[in-house]
Design an enzyme around this catalytic site. Structure first.
Site, PDB file in Angstrom:
ATOM      1  N   SER A 168     -46.895 -49.724  16.795  1.00 25.39           N
ATOM      2  CA  SER A 168     -47.670 -50.911  16.432  1.00 25.39           C
ATOM      3  C   SER A 168     -48.287 -51.483  17.704  1.00 25.39           C
ATOM      4  CB  SER A 168     -46.753 -51.952  15.792  1.00 25.39           C
ATOM      5  OG  SER A 168     -45.821 -52.418  16.769  1.00 25.39           O
ATOM      6  N   ASP A 228     -50.155 -47.854  14.376  1.00 25.67           N
ATOM      7  CA  ASP A 228     -49.817 -48.560  13.138  1.00 25.67           C
ATOM      8  C   ASP A 228     -50.498 -49.940  13.168  1.00 25.67           C
ATOM      9  OD1 ASP A 228     -48.503 -49.041  10.737  1.00 25.67           O
ATOM     10  OD2 ASP A 228     -46.677 -49.785  11.710  1.00 25.67           O
ATOM     11  N   HIS A 229     -51.230 -50.270  12.136  1.00 27.24           N
ATOM     12  CA  HIS A 229     -51.900 -51.570  12.016  1.00 27.24           C
ATOM     13  C   HIS A 229     -52.765 -51.958  13.221  1.00 27.24           C
ATOM     14  CE1 HIS A 229     -50.204 -52.894   8.209  1.00 27.24           C
ATOM     15  NE2 HIS A 229     -49.077 -52.342   8.592  1.00 27.24           N
ATOM     16  N   ASP A 265     -56.727 -51.614  10.311  1.00 30.61           N
ATOM     17  CA  ASP A 265     -56.318 -52.496   9.214  1.00 30.61           C
ATOM     18  C   ASP A 265     -57.328 -53.631   9.074  1.00 30.61           C
ATOM     19  OD1 ASP A 265     -55.203 -54.242   7.445  1.00 30.61           O
ATOM     20  OD2 ASP A 265     -53.291 -54.464   8.492  1.00 30.61           O
ATOM     21  N   GLU A 318     -56.541 -49.749   5.232  1.00 29.67           N
ATOM     22  CA  GLU A 318     -55.700 -50.502   4.296  1.00 29.67           C
ATOM     23  C   GLU A 318     -56.570 -51.332   3.365  1.00 29.67           C
ATOM     24  OE1 GLU A 318     -52.168 -52.491   5.768  1.00 29.67           O
ATOM     25  OE2 GLU A 318     -52.482 -54.172   4.402  1.00 29.67           O
ATOM     26  N   GLY A 321     -40.683 -55.977   6.891  1.00 29.95           N
ATOM     27  CA  GLY A 321     -39.482 -56.733   7.262  1.00 29.95           C
ATOM     28  C   GLY A 321     -38.360 -56.543   6.249  1.00 29.95           C
ATOM     29  N   HIS A 368     -46.440 -48.713   2.949  1.00 30.49           N
ATOM     30  CA  HIS A 368     -45.911 -49.508   4.072  1.00 30.49           C
ATOM     31  C   HIS A 368     -44.710 -50.310   3.587  1.00 30.49           C
ATOM     32  CE1 HIS A 368     -49.203 -49.430   7.244  1.00 30.49           C
ATOM     33  NE2 HIS A 368     -49.608 -48.593   6.323  1.00 30.49           N
ATOM     34  N   SER A 403     -38.824 -49.779   4.160  1.00 32.04           N
ATOM     35  CA  SER A 403     -37.403 -50.014   4.456  1.00 32.04           C
ATOM     36  C   SER A 403     -36.856 -50.958   3.390  1.00 32.04           C
ATOM     37  CB  SER A 403     -37.238 -50.676   5.824  1.00 32.04           C
ATOM     38  OG  SER A 403     -37.671 -49.822   6.856  1.00 32.04           O
ATOM     39  N   ASP A 460     -39.787 -48.799   9.545  1.00 32.35           N
ATOM     40  CA  ASP A 460     -39.569 -49.475  10.828  1.00 32.35           C
ATOM     41  C   ASP A 460     -38.268 -50.283  10.772  1.00 32.35           C
ATOM     42  OD1 ASP A 460     -39.772 -50.655  13.297  1.00 32.35           O
ATOM     43  OD2 ASP A 460     -41.491 -51.907  12.831  1.00 32.35           O
TER      44      ASP A 460
HETATM   45 ZN   LIG Z   1     -47.373 -51.727   7.673  1.00 29.36          ZN
END
Ligand SMILES: [Zn+2]
Length: 284
Positions: A50, A82-83, A104, A134, A181, A208, A211, A232
């Site tokens: 990121s 990433d992003h 993004d 995205e 998150g 995305h 997790s 992540d």
């Molecule tokens: Zn993401």
């Protein structure tokens, strides 16, 4: 072998009906964990950084670590931004040697997102670098990008079709109910929406904020057409919890290697488990 473009990995995943894991890197130990897991599982793998990770470690360090890992590997390894939030950030990564970038533009109106994506694509195409875009906002937090949960909205399938037509990106991140998150409850994915998008868009789909999504839900999303799954938070949890455990058990420990080696091992185990869930085990 040298770093490979993400496009190549996702095309094979499309043919084989599995997903490639994209794991976020922040330091040397996590790069080593991803490589160890991919080697143990004989799986193709994407290392992604990121803008926050690049700020923390330095773009040259990230590239050097991933490039070294790829050169030592017997499995294909890609390095992805990433992003990326700007054209300039994508260009920096392409110049250094990343084999894939995400632009993004999801916070912009549709036509601006398309224009920005095409601007990056123009350079990326000339250099063989893959591009992920995205459409639709993904909830939660990823480094310095915050999307208010109430503001987060799902990807519109018709817009996705239009976006794909106007850009021709190599991978498309969509919003179907995942968040960045840690989750407060169990996320519920909008599978009918995913199915509709896949039927209209002939581009590998990226999930995305994966997790904390139950394994069965991830596997259903892959069955329906998701080809890249980003992880992540689960790595952060495994890594930092292992560090914390060592320090709590041995308050006098001062050797960083004694703290970081178990963390690297814990991250490796989490990544191996994810690779198996994604069906990319044995696909290298
Ligand atoms: Zn993401």
């Amino acid at each position: 072998m040298p770093l490979v473009p993400v496009k190549e990995l996702l095309q094979k995943a499309q043919e084989g009906n599995y997903a490639v894991g994209a794991f976020n890197v922040n330091n040397m130990e996590i790069v080593q964990a991803i490589l160890a897991a991919a080697e143990a599982e004989k799986a193709p793998v994407i290392m992604q950084a990121s803008q926050g990770a690049i700020k923390y470690a330095g773009i040259e360090y990230i590239y050097a670590l991933a490039n070294l890992a790829a050169n030592q590997a017997t499995v294909p390894v890609a390095l992805h931004l990433d992003h990326g939030t700007s054209f300039e950030q994508c260009m920096k990564c392409i110049r250094v040697g990343f084999t894939s970038v995400m632009i993004d533009g999801s916070k912009y109106p549709l036509e601006e997102n398309i224009a920005l994506t095409n601007k990056v694509l123009e350079v990326a195409r000339a250099t063989g670098v893959s591009v992920e875009a995205e459409l639709g906002k993904i909830g939660g937090t990823e480094d310095d990008i915050h999307v208010d949960e109430r503001d987060a909205f799902f990807t519109d399938p018709e817009e996705a079709r239009y976006f794909a037509e106007k850009t021709g990106v190599d991978a498309l991140a969509i919003s179907i109910g995942t968040a960045h998150g840690q989750y407060k409850g169990i996320p519920k994915l909008d599978f009918p929406r995913l199915e509709k998008i896949v039927s209209l868009v002939n581009i590998p789909i990226v999930l995305h904020g994966s997790s904390g999504v139950p394994d069965e839900a991830i596997q259903e999303a892959i069955r329906l057409g998701v080809r890249k799954v980003n992880i992540d938070t689960n790595i952060r949890e495994a890594f930092t919890n292992a560090c914390r455990q060592v320090v709590m058990d041995n308050p006098k420990e001062i050797d960083p290697r004694k703290v970081l080696a178990p963390a690297r091992e814990a991250a490796t185990q989490v990544i191996r488990q994810k690779i198996r869930v994604f069906g990319s085990s044995g696909k290298a």
